[in-house]
Design a protein around this motif. Structure first.
Motif, short mmCIF file in Angstrom:
data_model
loop_
_atom_site.label_atom_id
_atom_site.label_comp_id
_atom_site.label_asym_id
_atom_site.label_seq_id
_atom_site.Cartn_x
_atom_site.Cartn_y
_atom_site.Cartn_z
N LEU A 1 0.73 -1.11 0.30
CA LEU A 1 0.27 0.25 -0.15
C LEU A 1 0.84 1.50 0.31
CD1 LEU A 1 -2.41 1.29 -0.15
CD2 LEU A 1 -2.67 1.23 2.50
N LEU A 2 1.64 1.35 0.99
CA LEU A 2 2.64 2.32 0.42
C LEU A 2 3.65 2.84 -0.54
CD1 LEU A 2 5.04 4.38 2.03
CD2 LEU A 2 6.22 2.17 2.52
N PHE A 3 3.92 1.66 -1.55
CA PHE A 3 4.30 2.15 -2.58
C PHE A 3 3.43 2.71 -3.87
CE2 PHE A 3 7.44 -1.36 -1.26
CZ PHE A 3 9.12 -0.29 -1.55
N ALA A 4 1.85 1.99 -3.49
CA ALA A 4 0.96 2.40 -4.49
C ALA A 4 0.76 3.64 -4.00
CB ALA A 4 -0.72 1.23 -4.00
N MET A 5 0.46 4.23 -3.01
CA MET A 5 0.74 5.51 -2.30
C MET A 5 1.76 6.12 -3.47
SD MET A 5 -1.18 5.22 0.90
CE MET A 5 -1.55 6.81 1.14
N ASP B 1 16.56 1.88 0.24
CA ASP B 1 16.50 0.35 0.69
C ASP B 1 14.95 -0.58 0.17
OD1 ASP B 1 17.38 -1.78 2.00
OD2 ASP B 1 17.55 -0.77 4.49
N VAL B 2 14.56 -0.90 -0.90
CA VAL B 2 12.68 -1.39 -0.76
C VAL B 2 12.86 -2.54 -1.38
CG1 VAL B 2 12.18 1.35 -2.01
CG2 VAL B 2 13.04 -0.95 -3.66
N MET C 1 8.33 -7.09 -5.28
CA MET C 1 9.44 -6.57 -5.76
C MET C 1 9.77 -7.08 -7.70
SD MET C 1 11.62 -4.62 -4.49
CE MET C 1 12.04 -4.67 -3.42
N HIS C 2 9.63 -8.06 -7.99
CA HIS C 2 9.72 -7.95 -9.64
C HIS C 2 8.73 -7.00 -9.87
CE1 HIS C 2 10.01 -9.93 -13.57
NE2 HIS C 2 9.00 -9.84 -13.41
N ASN C 3 7.18 -7.50 -9.50
CA ASN C 3 5.92 -6.47 -10.10
C ASN C 3 6.26 -5.11 -9.49
OD1 ASN C 3 4.75 -8.76 -9.77
ND2 ASN C 3 3.44 -8.74 -8.44
N LEU C 4 6.96 -4.28 -8.26
CA LEU C 4 7.48 -3.16 -8.50
C LEU C 4 8.42 -2.85 -8.99
CD1 LEU C 4 6.62 -0.67 -6.76
CD2 LEU C 4 8.88 -1.37 -5.17
N LEU C 5 9.51 -3.39 -9.61
CA LEU C 5 10.70 -2.77 -10.56
C LEU C 5 10.20 -3.27 -11.96
CD1 LEU C 5 14.12 -4.62 -9.10
CD2 LEU C 5 12.43 -2.39 -8.62
N THR C 6 9.09 -3.67 -12.07
CA THR C 6 8.63 -3.78 -13.69
C THR C 6 7.69 -2.98 -13.94
OG1 THR C 6 8.43 -6.46 -13.16
CG2 THR C 6 7.07 -4.92 -15.61
N LEU D 1 20.61 -6.60 -6.14
CA LEU D 1 20.71 -5.48 -6.98
C LEU D 1 21.08 -5.69 -8.39
CD1 LEU D 1 19.40 -2.48 -6.91
CD2 LEU D 1 22.17 -1.97 -6.24
N ALA D 2 21.61 -6.12 -8.81
CA ALA D 2 22.42 -6.38 -10.19
C ALA D 2 21.52 -6.83 -10.79
CB ALA D 2 23.74 -6.81 -10.18
N SER D 3 21.29 -7.84 -10.11
CA SER D 3 20.23 -9.30 -10.18
C SER D 3 19.21 -9.04 -10.95
CB SER D 3 19.94 -10.74 -9.36
OG SER D 3 19.33 -11.47 -9.52
N ALA D 4 18.46 -8.02 -9.93
CA ALA D 4 16.99 -7.28 -10.42
C ALA D 4 16.77 -6.68 -11.26
CB ALA D 4 16.65 -7.43 -8.54
N LEU D 5 17.83 -5.77 -11.27
CA LEU D 5 17.75 -4.97 -12.24
C LEU D 5 18.06 -5.64 -14.07
CD1 LEU D 5 19.83 -2.06 -10.99
CD2 LEU D 5 17.29 -2.22 -10.91
N SER D 6 18.83 -6.12 -14.48
CA SER D 6 19.47 -6.85 -15.35
C SER D 6 18.06 -8.10 -15.65
CB SER D 6 20.53 -7.54 -14.83
OG SER D 6 20.64 -9.20 -13.74
N GLN D 7 16.90 -8.79 -14.77
CA GLN D 7 16.13 -9.00 -15.37
C GLN D 7 14.99 -8.77 -16.07
OE1 GLN D 7 13.94 -11.39 -11.98
NE2 GLN D 7 16.19 -11.52 -10.79
N LEU D 8 15.35 -7.30 -16.20
CA LEU D 8 14.02 -5.76 -16.48
C LEU D 8 14.80 -6.15 -17.92
CD1 LEU D 8 13.67 -3.61 -13.57
CD2 LEU D 8 12.34 -5.51 -14.67
N GLN D 9 15.65 -5.88 -18.61
CA GLN D 9 16.44 -5.77 -19.85
C GLN D 9 16.33 -4.41 -20.34
OE1 GLN D 9 14.60 -8.50 -21.90
NE2 GLN D 9 16.06 -10.33 -21.30
#
Length: 358
Positions: free
Chosen positions: A280-284, A306-307, A316-321, A341-349
């Motif tokens: 909800l915090l991220f949604a707002m 620090d999300v 987290m994947h839904n948020l970063l997408t 951090l690098a793994s999560a971001l690299s998945q987004l291509q």
């Protein structure tokens, strides 16, 4: 940056739209984001006192940044330099493209920015003050008149409260003076109330949509504007006057408004899990981002501190997408773990830059 927080002197070049900032705790990740926030808002995200952000042993600080603007309505759109200086005498100066501001309020909204920090969950679980701060931070960037009306309201409120506190030992209040204060509160407060009411109608569907995108489930999330001003403000002030004198403070007004957050028919903070609260915090915050983008015609800066904590992998994947793929604005993301951090971001291509603080 010069003498800002833990930075004796530092310079950074951000070469990508998506910037990851990693390093151990205490290395200055959050401070770097706060420096960007300073240049957008003329102040820290975390503290009202500028002197607290001076490097220990130094007498002031200087922050400067080059911004590439996409706002076609800004004369000479393109690269501009923004500088914030805190002098040795604790006087702050702020410059936009070489021109000093007489009033810092004139800068608010010029470089729109949304900050999300771990302690922001207090907006969901904490006092009404946190939710008013969220509402006001957004509306002040959208509407310069709102900012001025809010500043004026708070100034009159402080004067009225100071007068009430000066009454002691049963001293009688001056009704004429209170009438003057009340009239000024009405003048400024009614505008703020009207804009908050309009804002909530725009905010709710966006929050619900973002919450579903992050949580991956449709849940009955609600937001209601909790205010006494559904009754005429003048009548409220008059009815509360005797009580105000007894308590020596103003008990009615927009400074007591709240956003009532619910899950189903229950208070959200009472029954929601940590993941739901964070969602909800991220949604707002993303709704704030979207309203700023809609109003300004370009995406604001998005600062995510620090999300990764307290969000499961799917959320987290839904948020970063959404943040990095569906959003076209510049994003700064901090984390203590470079690999995560690098793994999560690299998945987004998506093109990205990783800055490691040591």
């Amino acid at each position: 940056m010069l003498h800002f927080k833990n930075y004796p002197q530092a310079a950074f070049a951000f070469s990508s739209r998506i910037v990851g900032i990693c390093g151990s705790n205490g290395m200055g990740k959050t401070n770097l984001l706060d420096a960007i926030h300073y240049l957008c808002f003329t102040k820290s995200y975390f503290s009202k006192t500028d002197a607290q952000h001076v490097l220990h042993g130094a007498q002031g600080f200087r922050i400067a940044g080059q911004f590439l603007l996409e706002d076609s309505q800004t004369p000479g759109a393109g690269g501009v330099e923004v500088i914030c200086i805190l002098r040795e005498n604790n006087k702050k100066e702020f410059f936009f493209d070489g021109v000093a501001y007489d009033k810092f309020a004139a800068h608010i909204g010029r470089l729109p920015c949304v900050f999300i920090a771990p302690d922001d969950v207090q907006m969901i679980t904490g006092s009404s003050e946190e939710r008013r701060r969220f509402t006001d931070a957004l509306l002040c960037q959208l509407d310069a008149v709102y900012l001025q009306q809010l500043i004026s309201y708070n100034k009159v409120l402080a004067q009225r409260n100071s007068y009430l506190k000066s009454l002691y030992n049963g001293a009688a209040a001056d009704p004429g003076l209170l009438d003057v204060y009340d009239q000024q509160l009405l003048q400024h407060g009614n505008y703020v109330f009207e804009q908050r009411s309009i804002f909530l109608r725009r905010l709710l569907p966006l929050v619900q949509s973002f919450y579903f995108s992050i949580a991956g489930a449709r849940e009955d999330v609600g937001i209601a504007y909790e205010t006494a001003l559904h009754q005429p403000f003048a009548q409220l002030l008059q009815q509360a006057r005797q009580r105000d004198v007894q308590l020596q403070r103003t008990t009615q007004g927009i400074h007591r408004d709240d956003l009532l957050l619910t899950l189903g028919d229950q208070p959200f903070k009472s029954i929601a899990s940590q993941g739901q609260r964070k969602s909800l915090l991220f949604a707002m915050k993303l709704a704030e981002f979207e309203l700023l983008k809609e109003n300004k015609g370009f995406a604001p800066f998005l600062l995510l501190d620090d999300v990764f904590e307290k969000l499961d992998e799917q959320r987290m994947h839904n948020l970063l997408t959404w943040v990095c793929v569906q959003n076209s604005g510049q994003v700064f993301i901090t984390d203590t773990h470079r690999e995560r951090l690098a793994s999560a971001l690299s998945q987004l291509q998506q093109p990205m830059q990783i800055i490691e603080l040591q």
